[in-house]
Design an enzyme around this catalytic site. Structure first.
Site, PDB file in Angstrom:
ATOM      1  N   ARG A 153      31.145  13.678 -10.712  1.00  0.00           N
ATOM      2  CA  ARG A 153      31.796  12.661  -9.869  1.00  0.00           C
ATOM      3  C   ARG A 153      32.067  13.196  -8.457  1.00  0.00           C
ATOM      4  NH1 ARG A 153      37.050  13.803 -12.245  1.00  0.00           N
ATOM      5  NH2 ARG A 153      36.616  12.432 -13.989  1.00  0.00           N
ATOM      6  N   TRP A 204      38.446   8.712 -13.070  1.00  0.00           N
ATOM      7  CA  TRP A 204      38.636   9.546 -11.855  1.00  0.00           C
ATOM      8  C   TRP A 204      39.807  10.498 -12.055  1.00  0.00           C
ATOM      9  CZ3 TRP A 204      43.145   9.803  -9.081  1.00  0.00           C
ATOM     10  CH2 TRP A 204      43.092  10.639  -7.965  1.00  0.00           C
ATOM     11  N   ASP A 215      41.653  13.067 -13.799  1.00  0.00           N
ATOM     12  CA  ASP A 215      41.373  14.084 -14.815  1.00  0.00           C
ATOM     13  C   ASP A 215      42.453  14.181 -15.879  1.00  0.00           C
ATOM     14  OD1 ASP A 215      38.956  15.084 -13.959  1.00  0.00           O
ATOM     15  OD2 ASP A 215      39.863  16.488 -12.552  1.00  0.00           O
ATOM     16  N   THR A 236      37.938  19.124  -1.299  1.00  0.00           N
ATOM     17  CA  THR A 236      38.525  17.983  -2.000  1.00  0.00           C
ATOM     18  C   THR A 236      37.742  16.716  -1.662  1.00  0.00           C
ATOM     19  OG1 THR A 236      40.367  16.412  -1.774  1.00  0.00           O
ATOM     20  CG2 THR A 236      40.315  18.174  -0.184  1.00  0.00           C
TER      21      THR A 236
END
Ligand code: IFM
Length: 813
Positions: free
Chosen positions: A371, A502, A504, A720
């Protein structure tokens, strides 16, 4: 408090106070030879992998989290006073020591001034090379001659692998040696042979080659050396007071069964006004490689040519030309700084390094998260379509034939030959044993954006292998990705959340349902339907349309609560994110994704976004949900493990802020979108760096929410997904640059106070020189465009209207 400023014309951030709240870093090099460096020269270098190709040792989580590094010590031999070319590690009093660090595109220059000696050290990795350069210029600005000693010093790892080097000393210390070779120190690891990498099938019986690194110098003679760290530092000392520097003499000690280093002493006299250039070179390679590299700089220096300077310029030219593909000028300098340079540069760094190497991680997982990577691609499409396409093809080739994504795509990924999470071997190799629900759904916006930006519609028919077996066109890959989620649903007809969506920390399993994934699926269906119509595949378009209608009903019946969407349903039937819950009763992502996906429009979109503004927003961005979990938790809500107000437990997670900005622009709220951007804009926090902590030029992973003692403090720098998400929200949402198949919409959504601004964009090789006139004080809405003198109603320019260079006036109203 401020510690530096932006230098827009040079595309640099200038740190003027070295005692920054945290190390403020930059990236050098390429994925072949990478390096991270702080404003005080700390950090590490590696070949290919920060975890398994490590050259410089770095102590994660040490007291200042800023040692060791690439140090140059200076000593005045008249009285023994010594300092360093970066403020750390000697840390002279800042009343007498001047320091400046300039972080630029793939280079960092650190300057010092102390007792009439000025130094400037440019750190960079020349293009396509396996070594780094520390180009030192030293000048005597005083009136009398100076007798100085310089010491270049680097602490090598004893083992390529970070963990072995750090915790397996009974092994790693006994395989490494150093030799002094006149102008360099050569470190040899496994001189007697090594076990080849365990990634290679059946490798344990295979003898590998020794590994060599070198640290050398050109431009001066070496007068003494140390190849052993503790000989250089001395017992019970630190980097701040090495024995060799204090005494003014290295001890000529090579390393054998201890910690290796490269320390080279240079003695020199500098006349008043005299300047010298000395180049330190650190890299991977044996004696022959080292000599070739060092000799090339020696030859250049003695022949009067500036090899290092030329190499540095080459890097600047490459990077600046990438960034030139989008440049803007608005009334907000902080906004411009991020778009023109820093957010764009961060997007490239996350794209290149994924989550591998920073001061928080070193890349132990040795692969690309599915992702993260597919999202990272979105951040650079508008700047480098070709690079994006290459990586996108790789990620499609890491999609399993059942439609799901491989959670971790190994660096040595072999399409068609990979095992999948359905097989236990995959878990043994990667540590991941389950599918995530969202992975392959990120392909939809990424493929669509790539096609529309590049104009390469034929990409849709490109045949790409699956990770495990077989191959299919991109179109068929996408259809299969939808099928993956349709095949895994819960009782309300929403997609299952599986091991994670999305988020975790959200473990919804094979029957619990995720609204984030439901909205992603809805969005995927709408993109796929559009592709199907363009390809003239009416059955596929109808298939996608019918699933969208089914989801529409389910959203209405089960997911909407008066003025907000819920977050999901557990297998046991508990509603996560219901307004009736005590904890976590309003979540950010379902509200924003309802809008982004197109599932919520009109009144529902407005209500959902208002709930976010009223209940989640803070002065540093919107919290992921509120209140934090304190009771409801494992096994579903793993974020309870984090302190309240932190990361996924009601923290201000940075990546979703981009989705929030985008959603607001989609409903036309330019003022609110800009307000949200300002709350999280690193540059806007430059004057309050002591609150934010992180570099004021890059996004971090998360900021602390209202429940913590340090509301506003940000964590986990550089690598990030925030980089790409915020970039997309600016380019597509605020600036309104929305490429279409045959042209482009220019439809800004801006603060009403911006009366005008300009954009220079390269679109499929053509220059768009755009001037936006907002004298009407709008947030959104374009009356007409004037394209090369021709008035066009609305905001769409067809490609056929474009020349090589185009002057475009956008009149809002
Ligand atoms: O989406 C994830 C990302 O993949 C890794 N960091 C945390 C994010 C939110 O959980």
């Amino acid at each position: 408090m401020r510690y530096g400023h932006f230098d827009e014309s040079n595309k640099e951030y200038v740190v003027t106070r070295p005692d920054t709240p945290a190390p403020w870093c930059n990236y050098l090099g390429s994925v072949e030879y990478g390096a991270i460096i702080s404003n005080n020269a700390a950090g590490y270098s590696f070949v290919k992998s920060g975890a398994s190709g490590r050259i410089i040792r770095f102590r994660f989580n040490s007291a200042s989290n800023d040692q060791p590094g690439r140090y140059i010590y200076l000593r005045d031999n008249s009285d023994g006073d010594y300092w360093s070319g970066s403020w750390q590690p000697v840390c002279k009093d800042l009343d007498t020591y001047g320091s400046e660090c300039r972080h630029g595109t793939a280079y960092t220059v650190i300057k010092s001034q102390y007792r009439n000696i000025e130094t400037s050290t440019a750190y960079f990795v020349p293009m396509d090379k396996y070594y780094e350069v520390w180009q030192l210029k030293i000048k005597n600005t005083g009136l009398s001659a100076r007798e100085l000693s310089l010491f270049g010093m680097v602490e090598f790892t004893n083992h390529d692998h970070y963990e072995n080097d750090t915790v397996n000393l009974q092994y790693s210390q006994f395989i490494s040696k150093t030799y002094f070779k006149g102008d360099h120190i050569l470190q040899v690891i496994n001189e007697n042979g090594s076990e080849a990498s365990s990634d290679v099938e059946g490798s344990c019986d295979v003898m590998g080659e020794p590994g060599c690194r070198f640290f050398g110098v050109a431009g001066a003679e070496v007068s003494a050396f140390d190849g052993e760290r503790d000989a250089f530092l001395g017992a019970y000392r630190t980097y701040g007071n090495p024995k060799a520097v204090e005494k003014g003499k290295c001890s000529n000690t090579p390393a054998y069964n201890c910690n290796s280093c490269g320390a080279l002493q240079i003695d020199l006299t500098l006349k008043p006004g005299e300047e010298r250039e000395i180049v330190f070179l650190l890299g991977a390679g044996n004696e022959e490689v080292a000599s070739q590299v060092i000799n090339s700089y020696k030859a250049a220096l003695s022949g009067g040519s500036d090899l290092a300077g030329l190499q540095l310029n080459e890097l600047k030219t490459l990077w600046h030309s990438r960034l030139e593909n989008l440049q803007i000028s608005t009334p907000d300098r902080n906004f411009d700084n991020m778009v023109n340079m820093w957010n764009a540069y961060q997007c490239f760094i996350t794209f290149l390094w994924s989550r591998a190497a920073s001061f928080q991680y070193c890349g132990l997982r040795n692969g690309l998260g599915y992702r993260d990577t597919v999202q990272d691609i979105q951040g650079i499409i508008h700047l480098d379509c070709n690079l994006a396409r290459e990586r996108l093809s790789l990620m499609l080739s890491a999609q399993v034939s059942n439609g799901g994504g491989l959670p971790l795509v190994k660096f040595n990924h072999i399409p068609g030959k990979e095992v999948t999470p359905d097989e236990s071997e995959y878990s043994k190799k990667t540590g991941q044993s389950f599918y995530r629900a969202d992975d392959a759904l990120w392909l939809f916006p990424t493929v669509m954006t790539y096609i529309k930006e590049s104009g390469q519609w034929n990409f849709i028919d490109e045949v790409i292998p699956y990770a495990d077996k077989g191959e299919a066109s991109v179109y068929a890959h996408l259809k299969q990705a939808i099928q993956f989620n349709l095949d895994r649903q819960g009782s309300h007809g929403f997609p299952a959340g599986l091991f994670a969506d999305w988020n975790d920390c959200l473990r919804l399993g094979t029957k619990g349902e995720s609204m984030f994934v439901a909205f992603q699926l809805y969005y995927a269906l709408s993109i796929f339907k559009d592709f199907a119509q363009r390809k003239d595949e009416p059955e596929d378009a109808a298939w996608a349309g019918s699933h969208m209608s089914r989801l529409d009903n389910a959203f209405e019946n089960y997911a909407w609560e008066d003025d907000q969407y819920v977050r999901g349903f557990t297998e046991a039937g508990y509603t996560i994110g219901s307004k009736n819950n005590k904890e976590a009763n309003i979540w950010l992502n379902p509200q924003t994704w309802s809008v982004i996906s197109g599932a919520a429009g009109g009144e529902k979109a407005r209500l959902a976004l208002d709930q976010v503004y009223n209940k989640l927003n803070t002065k540093y961005g919107a919290m992921l949900f509120y209140p934090a979990f304190k009771e409801f938790g494992l096994p579903v809500a793993r974020m309870i493990l984090f302190n309240e107000g932190t990361k996924e437990n009601a923290g201000i997670f940075s990546q979703p802020q981009g989705w929030l900005i985008l959603a607001e622009t989609m409903v036309g709220n330019g003022n609110r979108a800009y307000e949200y951007f300002n709350e999280i804009n690193p540059a806007a926090m430059n004057e309050h760096a002591e609150i934010r902590y992180l570099e004021p030029y890059v996004h971090g992973q998360a900021t602390e929410g209202v429940d913590t003692l340090n509301h506003g403090r940000s964590h986990v720098h550089w690598l990030t997904g925030t980089a790409s998400t915020v970039m997309v929200s600016i380019v597509n949402g605020i600036l309104g640059l929305q490429p279409q198949y045959e042209g482009i919409n220019i439809n800004p959504c801006i603060p009403s106070s911006w009366s005008s601004f300009t954009i220079k964009k390269i679109f499929r090789g053509k220059l768009l020189d755009i001037q936006v006139d907002n004298s009407a004080g709008m947030e959104k809405g374009v009356k007409h465009l004037i394209v090369n003198g021709k008035t066009i109603a609305g905001c769409y320019v067809d490609y056929s209207e474009l020349a090589e260079r185009n002057s475009i006036l956008v009149v809002m109203g």
